[in-house]
Design a protein around this motif. Structure first.
Motif, short mmCIF file in Angstrom:
data_model
loop_
_atom_site.label_atom_id
_atom_site.label_comp_id
_atom_site.label_asym_id
_atom_site.label_seq_id
_atom_site.Cartn_x
_atom_site.Cartn_y
_atom_site.Cartn_z
N GLU A 577 0.83 -1.20 0.00
CA GLU A 577 0.00 0.00 0.00
C GLU A 577 0.86 1.26 0.00
OE1 GLU A 577 -3.35 2.38 -0.04
OE2 GLU A 577 -3.12 0.23 -0.42
N ARG A 581 0.81 4.14 -2.97
CA ARG A 581 0.57 5.57 -2.74
C ARG A 581 1.72 6.42 -3.28
NH1 ARG A 581 -1.91 5.91 3.42
NH2 ARG A 581 -3.80 4.69 3.01
N ARG A 584 1.38 6.62 -7.07
CA ARG A 584 0.37 7.57 -7.53
C ARG A 584 0.85 9.01 -7.34
NH1 ARG A 584 -3.48 4.64 -4.54
NH2 ARG A 584 -3.75 6.48 -3.21
N LYS A 585 1.53 9.24 -6.24
CA LYS A 585 2.04 10.58 -6.00
C LYS A 585 3.05 10.99 -7.06
CE LYS A 585 4.41 13.29 -2.44
NZ LYS A 585 5.02 13.25 -1.08
N ASP A 659 -7.07 12.02 -2.74
CA ASP A 659 -6.82 10.58 -2.79
C ASP A 659 -7.97 9.89 -2.09
OD1 ASP A 659 -5.83 8.14 -3.09
OD2 ASP A 659 -4.16 8.36 -1.67
N ASN A 661 -10.20 7.12 -0.52
CA ASN A 661 -10.06 5.82 0.13
C ASN A 661 -11.43 5.40 0.60
OD1 ASN A 661 -9.30 3.54 1.50
ND2 ASN A 661 -7.38 4.44 2.22
N PRO A 669 -1.19 11.29 -0.64
CA PRO A 669 -1.10 9.84 -0.59
C PRO A 669 -0.45 9.34 0.67
CG PRO A 669 -0.51 10.62 -2.76
CD PRO A 669 -0.71 11.83 -1.91
#
Length: 695
Positions: A577, A581, A584-585, A659, A661, A669
């Protein structure tokens, strides 16, 4: 060519040690004495390993020459009587000099200088430098005093051990104390300690090195292990940040209390120089130098407390910098391994990277290591190469374990290393002898030295690559190398039966064995400990194969990577995870940079040209009118290009999308670097009032 081989190896080993030290140390920031001491220790140890095969081939030639001299009959005789029983040298294999022959008298002097220099480094100089480098004193005298106090117990223990050996020899009526015998006692004590640690490290390396390559060939294994490392490193990174914040708070209080005219202000300035730049700027803005230190009757810290604070600052800054660099390196490794997993199912046979490398690659590498070659190597060839290499290393490990358990048997010869050397000795194939000796001792050295590079004793000893190893760990590694290399070479000579105390033959010893002296002075070590203790490598290999040490560390709370453990699975999921993150950042950052670049290329040049033309043709009398017309035209332009303007505003604000969730909304993130790390793998922001900071 007699001394050319020795000279070439001396130069080559120096650059090899320099390259490894540059990888782990930092030449710019670390003290020069630390770099020189560590380089000298590594250089001498590597030099022993590389020069020992030349000593073996030279010794075999000298034995052949000595046997030929003894077997040649005197003039006028016809090979009868006593000379007929001598072992003649085969005529088809004459005693010719090897290409790497070293003249008599050079090797004993060379080994004596190398050995005693390494022993002086490991037992006297490096421990003192280790305490000196870790001291928080502000002067050379203070650091030397601290180092002497810390090493008092250390040196006293060695004197106690040496005294015990000395008393044993003095009480024994069959022994007479001489200088050579005292020298032998000291060598035996040092080699006994080194052999005790050598077998422990060797038993781990003989199993772990082949297994690491075999597991590296499995699909997804390295990626899962990288996720596991990411979860652990994030915990360490958050802890390092909190520790640095606490230490910087103490520095801030000391900086505010001790003013410019205080006698201890120089000490505070020295501490501030070791702090990160951002903290130095914050503390510099908050200083009120116009206040005198005696205007307010405050309690000021003592010099002893400042020394302790200085030591904490050095440690916390080094640890924080190391975790930051390691986190970035681990992210690159995780992204690359994810790319490998995605490209394994590619039908185009072209390796595609998610992120381009920030550093431009060499054109030579780009030409030969193109995406097609990279795909075949990463997705097809490397797993098979790792499997073959793991099998070869496993065979070497079995040979070493068998030879360690049987090298004391001379009739018949059961040690495989001794069998190979004796077969080559019969044909006087010096090239084969040197290659066989080099490969054997090189494999033993890799098993031992790689364990030294891998082990980590909490945060006190840790060799981190990419210039992130501190001075204490570098010096400690030099001490370990100098203590492990001499018993390693003696053990190798025993495995090949080149040591006369093992082979029990009245033959010429090697020059390296001659400087060690006769171990008959301490028979219980020569005939007992040196013979039977290496057999424990079998038990250690079995324990390493079943991961008993890893399981014990898990029970004690030190999480290790194990595939059949629930805690390992949780940490793997948490690390996955974290990597997702961060990915994606980085993707959003690259997309933002690409949009900025496109906008600049599309509108930047036209705006610069129009501005330049207006500046050239503008008239002072028409300035007001031009300003009004410019504003009027700009408003028309904005109304006509609302979409482009909105994109430009979004880019200038540098806003990132939320972001989403399933449980919560986060603004980042990783929910800010300064957030607190929670055991479940989540991060909480420090304050909710920071939501509108960017508006």
């Amino acid at each position: 060519m007699s001394g050319a081989a020795l000279g070439l190896e001396i130069v080559f080993v120096f650059f090899l040690a320099l390259f490894l030290l540059h990888r782990y140390g930092d030449f710019k920031k670390q003290h020069r004495l630390v770099i020189v001491g560590t380089l000298l220790a590594w250089y001498l140890c590597f030099l022993i390993v590389f020069i020992l095969p030349l000593d073996v081939s030279t010794t075999i030639y000298n034995r052949c020459k000595h046997a030929a001299a003894n077997s040649s009959p005197p003039e006028g005789s016809n090979m009868t009587g006593l000379y007929a029983t001598a072992t003649p040298v085969p005529s088809q294999h004459p005693c010719f000099k090897p290409w790497s022959y070293i003249p008599d008298g050079i090797m004993p002097i060379f080994w004596r200088v190398v050995y005693w220099t390494s022993q002086f480094l490991t037992w006297i100089l490096l421990p003192f430098m280790q305490s000196y480098a870790r001291s928080g004193g502000f002067s050379i005298t203070g650091k030397i005093k601290t180092a002497l106090i810390e090493n008092a117990i250390y040196y006293g223990t060695y004197l106690l051990i040496f005294g015990a050996f000395l008393i044993y020899v003095a009480v024994n009526p069959h022994l007479h104390l001489e200088w050579n015998q005292l020298q032998t006692i000291g060598i035996a004590a040092a080699n006994t300690w080194g052999l005790f640690l050598l077998v422990l490290l060797l038993g781990y390396g003989l199993v772990e090195i082949p297994r690491s390559y075999w597991n590296g060939a499995k699909r997804g294994y390295l990626l899962m292990k990288t996720y596991f490392k990411a979860a652990k490193l994030m915990t360490e990174k958050a802890d390092a940040e909190e520790t640095l914040e606490d230490v910087m708070e103490e520095v801030r209080k000391v900086n505010e209390s001790i003013k410019y005219n205080h006698p201890l202000r120089k000490c505070v300035d020295t501490i501030l120089k070791k702090c990160p730049i951002e903290y130095q700027e914050k503390m510099g803005r908050n200083m009120d130098d116009y206040e005198d230190f005696d205007e307010k009757h405050n309690t000021y810290p003592s010099e002893k407390s400042l020394v302790k604070l200085h030591k904490q600052v050095i440690y916390s800054v080094q640890r924080h910098r190391r975790t930051q660099v390691q986190w970035q390196i681990l992210l690159e490794q995780a992204f690359y391994l994810e790319d490998v997993a995605k490209n394994e199912t590619s039908a185009t046979c072209q390796f595609v990277h998610t992120f381009q490398s920030p550093e431009p690659e060499n054109r030579f590498i780009q030409y030969f290591y193109n995406p097609t070659v990279e795909w075949y190597w990463e997705c097809l060839l490397r797993p098979w190469f790792y499997r073959v290499l793991a099998v070869v290393l496993s065979i070497f490990s079995v040979i070493v374990v068998w030879s360690e358990c049987t090298f004391f048997s001379t009739r018949p010869v059961l040690s495989l290393f001794a069998v190979f050397i004796q077969l080559a000795e019969k044909t006087y194939n010096y090239i084969y002898i040197e290659i066989a000796c080099f490969l054997s001792i090189f494999f033993l050295s890799i098993c031992v030295y790689s364990t030294v590079f891998r082990i980590r004793v909490f945060n006190y000893y840790y060799l981190a690559s990419h210039h992130q190893t501190d001075a204490y760990s570098l010096l400690f590694s030099g001490m370990l190398f100098c203590r492990l290399t001499p018993p390693l070479c003696l053990n190798f000579l025993g495995l090949t039966h080149m040591d006369s105390s093992i082979s029990h033959q009245n033959t010429q010893p090697t020059a390296y064995t001659s400087i060690m002296g006769s171990m008959k002075v301490l028979s219980f070590i020569a005939d007992g400990f040196y013979i039977y203790y290496p057999m424990l490598v079998v038990i250690l290999c079995i324990a390493t194969y079943f991961s008993l040490g890893t399981r014990c560390l898990n029970l004690l709370g030190f999480q290790q990577f194990m595939g059949d453990n629930d805690m390992t699975s949780d940490l793997v999921d948490e690390g996955k995870e974290l990597i997702r993150r961060e990915k994606r950042k980085r993707q959003r950052q690259e997309e933002g940079e690409n949009r900025r670049r496109e906008w600049k290329e599309r509108y930047g040049h036209s705006r610069e040209d129009s501005t330049r033309n207006r500046n050239v043709h503008i008239d002072p009398k028409e300035s007001n009118f031009s300003e009004m017309s410019t504003n009027r035209s700009t408003s028309k332009y904005n109304r006509a290009n609302n979409r482009t303007e909105r994109d430009r505003i979004e880019l200038l604000q540098d806003a990132e999308p939320l972001d989403f969730n399933a449980e919560t909304f986060t603004d980042d993130p990783l929910e800010s670097e300064s957030g607190r790390y929670q055991p479940g793998g989540r991060y909480l922001s420090m304050s909710r009032s920071r939501i509108f900071d960017d508006v």
